[in-house]
Design an enzyme around this catalytic site. Structure first.
Site: not given
Ligand code: ITT
Length: 199
Positions: A68, A158, A160-161
């Site tokens: 997460d 992906f 907010y990158d």
């Molecule tokens: P899973 O729960 O299936 O793993 P998810 O996209 O819903 O997929 P999260 O609940 O952990 O995952 O949400 C993470 C969010 O935070 C993701 O959708 C992005 O908007 C942001 N995020 C996390 N890591 C990031 C990264 O490396 N670069 C940019 N945004 C990121």
């Protein structure tokens, strides 16, 4: 160290980054052939990472890694935080229409809420949990500090990158290669930390 490791995520960006780091290490990665619905009802990143790892472990019975992660902006009281993936849809800061995909809607909302904010500091955070076959588990954390840009730049990565500039860099995270990102990112650090524990 470990035979198989199931990657318990539905996010393709995460999959690519984790695959890129783990495949050269000879760990046999398993990617689920179906999506397991997980209600992210935890109050913290760690709880939600555990819920994901546990849910996939219960179905596939293979050591499972759940993650997460999110973006924390102190000037926005810590938002988007654990709501990062669905920030556009929560009431805080105004709901943003989902016109052109989740990532773009999230970024639009973030930039709108930061129009008049001069303290642009932010960090990405990743919590990882591995549920093991003996009923035990491991967890780790990784952070990447930086700041929020005024407009999106770059097309890699992906989420907010495109609006995140890592500290010490003149590029946005979306302008870095996957290797460069993994070296400094919250996810790369969390993965390295959990690998140390596994060893
Ligand atoms: P899973 O729960 O299936 O793993 P998810 O996209 O819903 O997929 P999260 O609940 O952990 O995952 O949400 C993470 C969010 O935070 C993701 O959708 C992005 O908007 C942001 N995020 C996390 N890591 C990031 C990264 O490396 N670069 C940019 N945004 C990121």
């Amino acid at each position: 160290m470990l035979g198989k490791l199931l990657i318990a995520t539905t996010n393709r960006g995460k999959v690519e980054e984790i695959r890129h780091m783990l495949q050269p290490l000879g760990i046999e990665l398993v990617f689920p052939n179906k999506e397991i619905p997980v209600e992210e009802k935890g109050c913290s990143f760690l709880e939600n990472a555990y819920l994901k790892a546990r849910a996939y472990y219960e179905v596939f019975r293979v050591p499972s890694l759940g993650e997460d992660s999110g973006l924390v902006v102190p000037a926005l009281d810590g938002y988007p935080g654990i709501y990062s993936s669905r920030f556009y849809s929560i009431e805080w800061g105004g709901v943003e229409p989902l016109e052109d995909g989740r990532d773009k809607a999230n970024i639009r909302k973030l930039l709108k809420n930061m129009e008049k904010v001069s303290d642009r500091r932010a960090y990405f955070v990743s919590f990882m949990v591995i549920c093991l076959e003996n009923g035990g588990g491991l967890w780790s954390e990784g952070r990447c500090e930086g700041e929020i840009l005024r407009e999106p730049r770059g097309s890699g990565g992906f989420g907010y990158d495109p609006v995140f500039k890592p500290m010490g860099y003149e590029k946005s995270m979306a302008e870095l290669s996957i290797d460069e990102k993994n070296l400094i990112s919250h996810r790369g650090k969390a993965l390295n930390n959990i690998l140390k524990l596994l060893k």
